[in-house]
Design a protein around this motif. Sequence first.
Motif, PDB file in Angstrom:
ATOM      1  N   GLU A   1     -40.011 -74.674   6.668  1.00 28.50           N
ATOM      2  CA  GLU A   1     -40.214 -75.716   7.669  1.00 28.50           C
ATOM      3  C   GLU A   1     -41.435 -76.575   7.345  1.00 28.50           C
ATOM      4  O   GLU A   1     -41.963 -77.260   8.210  1.00 28.50           O
TER       5      GLU A   1
ATOM      6  N   THR B   1     -52.631 -88.170  10.834  1.00 22.03           N
ATOM      7  CA  THR B   1     -52.783 -89.374  11.666  1.00 22.03           C
ATOM      8  C   THR B   1     -54.225 -89.846  11.766  1.00 22.03           C
ATOM      9  O   THR B   1     -54.478 -91.011  12.046  1.00 22.03           O
TER      10      THR B   1
ATOM     11  N   GLN C   1     -40.989 -92.402   9.762  1.00 26.46           N
ATOM     12  CA  GLN C   1     -40.551 -91.096  10.263  1.00 26.46           C
ATOM     13  C   GLN C   1     -39.038 -91.051  10.463  1.00 26.46           C
ATOM     14  O   GLN C   1     -38.379 -90.063  10.143  1.00 26.46           O
TER      15      GLN C   1
ATOM     16  N   ASN D   1     -47.333 -79.163   8.024  1.00 30.08           N
ATOM     17  CA  ASN D   1     -46.452 -78.480   8.965  1.00 30.08           C
ATOM     18  C   ASN D   1     -45.793 -79.506   9.885  1.00 30.08           C
ATOM     19  O   ASN D   1     -45.999 -80.712   9.733  1.00 30.08           O
ATOM     20  N   LYS D   2     -45.016 -79.060  10.814  1.00 31.37           N
ATOM     21  CA  LYS D   2     -44.260 -79.989  11.677  1.00 31.37           C
ATOM     22  C   LYS D   2     -45.167 -80.805  12.594  1.00 31.37           C
ATOM     23  O   LYS D   2     -44.759 -81.845  13.111  1.00 31.37           O
ATOM     24  N   SER D   3     -46.400 -80.347  12.779  1.00 31.33           N
ATOM     25  CA  SER D   3     -47.342 -81.107  13.602  1.00 31.33           C
ATOM     26  C   SER D   3     -48.098 -82.154  12.805  1.00 31.33           C
ATOM     27  O   SER D   3     -48.961 -82.840  13.339  1.00 31.33           O
ATOM     28  N   GLY D   4     -47.777 -82.265  11.523  1.00 31.77           N
ATOM     29  CA  GLY D   4     -48.463 -83.253  10.689  1.00 31.77           C
ATOM     30  C   GLY D   4     -49.829 -82.784  10.228  1.00 31.77           C
ATOM     31  O   GLY D   4     -50.635 -83.588   9.798  1.00 31.77           O
ATOM     32  N   GLU D   5     -50.088 -81.464  10.259  1.00 31.04           N
ATOM     33  CA  GLU D   5     -51.384 -80.941   9.846  1.00 31.04           C
ATOM     34  C   GLU D   5     -51.327 -80.509   8.383  1.00 31.04           C
ATOM     35  O   GLU D   5     -50.302 -80.045   7.890  1.00 31.04           O
TER      36      GLU D   5
ATOM     37  N   LYS E   1     -55.096 -83.436  10.910  1.00 32.30           N
ATOM     38  CA  LYS E   1     -53.840 -84.175  11.012  1.00 32.30           C
ATOM     39  C   LYS E   1     -53.900 -85.438  10.166  1.00 32.30           C
ATOM     40  O   LYS E   1     -54.934 -86.094  10.076  1.00 32.30           O
TER      41      LYS E   1
END
Length: 744
Positions: free
Chosen positions: A129, A78, A93, A49-53, A76
């Motif tokens: 998304e 990260t 990115q 998703n957009k949060s990188g999860e 995530k």
Amino acid sequence: MSNSLSPHEEQNLMVDVKLLEEENRRLKEQLNGYSIIFERSLDAIVIFNKSGEFVDVNEAACQLFEMEKRELIGKKMTMFLDLVPPDILMFQQSMLHKFGSFSDELLVKLRNGKVKHIEFSMKKDAFNEFDLVIMRDISARKALERERIIHEFLFKDVFNRAVDGIVIFDEFGRFIDVNPAFCMSLNLEKAKLLNLSFQQFIAEECVDDFVRLLAELKEKGTAKGELSLVRFDGTVKMFELTTTSNVYSGFYMAIMRDVTERKNMEIKLQKSEERFRAIFEQAHEAILIWDDRGYILNANRAASRTFELPLNLLVRKNLLDFLDRDDEKVQRVFAQFRKTGEIRDELTFHMPNGEDKQLEFTMKQGAIDGYHLTIFRNVTERRKMEKELRESEQKFRSIFDHAMNGILLWGEDYRILDVNPIACEFFQAAKEQLLHRPITAFIPEKARKHFDKLIQQCDRCGEAYAEMDFSSGEKQKIVEFALKKEIIPGVGMIMLRDITERKELELQLRKSDTLNVVGELAAGIAHEIRNPMTALKGFIQLLQGSIKEDYSMYFNVIMSELKRIESIITEFLVLAKPQAIQYQQNDVCKIMQDTIDLISAQAMMHNVQIVADFALPIPCIYCEPNQLKQVFINILKNAIEVMPKGGEVTVRIGRLDDSHIRISITDQGCGIPQDKIKKLGEPFYTTKERGTGLGLMVSYKIIEEHQGKIEVESEVGVGTTFHITLPIERMEREGENETGIQRV
């Protein structure tokens, strides 16, 4: 207005519905196909998703990150990118936002510490998304690439740095590659040499030797010999060479050592040998003659003894082969020698047998026919004695610092001279805080009088020993002190050892011995008491029916006490009588609920309410239900009896972790002091006026046999909680059969 459709409109509508149904079926088939591709893909596929999860992953992604799918979802990306510099992540990115898709490589660090090199391709907004990433583990390929590059680099480095000439040539003698040392020997550039062959340089008298050498090389794969090459300026160069086949893309390789100067020196030395041979050979000191490149041209017998090599092998060596060329002192000595032409110094020389010798030497530049002369004197023994003294001190320091026990050295007035790290931990102070201060300043106040007596005993007898309570806060610690006076003049020593664990083991051993004795006594006592008990109960019942007067109160008291004696005997027999226990999967919540239902009447009589709180679902566990029910009854009865004025008993059951459940029984009684909690479960120890202590002892034994444990938390005036921890899967022990039946 009518809402009915005309036949034509109805027909069109039915056609549209069929088309939509067909399109829906086709989309489902397509979705099913995509799902199969997603799950069976050899590459890892991840949706973010957009949060990188992680939103969804396939099986290959789980294998890549070595985690279950349920563990990855919501994490995530990260958390796996600790090894990637932030600027690299920002660049990737930005490229993704700019172009919508991006491919690159990354290093990921897994939860278990393993590092993997992955290749990835990322598509932004692939699903509404959500971003799509396809990953591939290329760690093995990268390792192979690194290994190949290292091997190539090492070969090229050795090839280019070698002091001897190295030639790669084909079966006809044509040069394929040559190193700088060979170019220097023939005084030609590499580009010109690569268009030539051996035959164009071989001296006429060596042509047949070269033909024989090639034949031997093709037959045996290796050959050695000597060869004279004539340079274009007419000068002759003599080489010792070793050839090997198929070492580089099927070509041959020759390692050629230029021995021209050595050969010429041998000729010159022969002319003057008679004049100085006697002096040279009879000298007690090692003498070497060597050229500008360090190659030894001559040596005497003393040098052979000093350098641990026969003369014929020593003469072929380079003086620098016995030294560490990268050592700063070696480089400084030779730089000074080249600058001044002579030097006197001392260096460590490495002998071929692995021995190191400290040699004092005098070097003279160009002393004999332009070659350098060095005279050596062995000072190894003298330096060795000095080194042994230093090493002895270092060994003592190493043993002192790495000893498993604390060591403290004291001097005058019992002031601390030195301590090792373990002793610092005992006193909970840094070494700098301890040094030069009295030992007594760091002894706990409650142990100081005991320690003073220990010092007095050490002064009288020269040594002393004691065990002291060194507790700090809640941490209980028992320390063993061993004092020794005058281990060397003016210095005493204290050895400190933490024996807390040993004391606990001794206590457990004593408890175990007590249990064994109780078990042996229980069988005899129960047998001897039960038989007369049966007779007593029978005759009392007969008396109760035959006596006319109303003595029911007395008979009730007698029967009540007899029943109590019988319950105590029953508890004895649990300890003494071997029983066959069969462990099966059972619902511990049902066992507890049955127990609560059984004891609820007694609870109501004491105005006690039992509240059950089960954190369902609770997995079934391997257990013996009747024994667990006995444990629950014992603890619940104790909880009821400690609340004579009534109250509430709370029973909670839940999972402690993936492999254990925990049962907690909490009362609102008077509580148990901390010093008495440790004794719970010991034979005949009880906090009740008429208790025997056998109930809890049996309970502890049953839970131990179930591979669990009982822990007690209590606060005086508030209440007590018994925590029972049991494993979900039972580990099979020695003595159990395949069905889980055990004799206890």
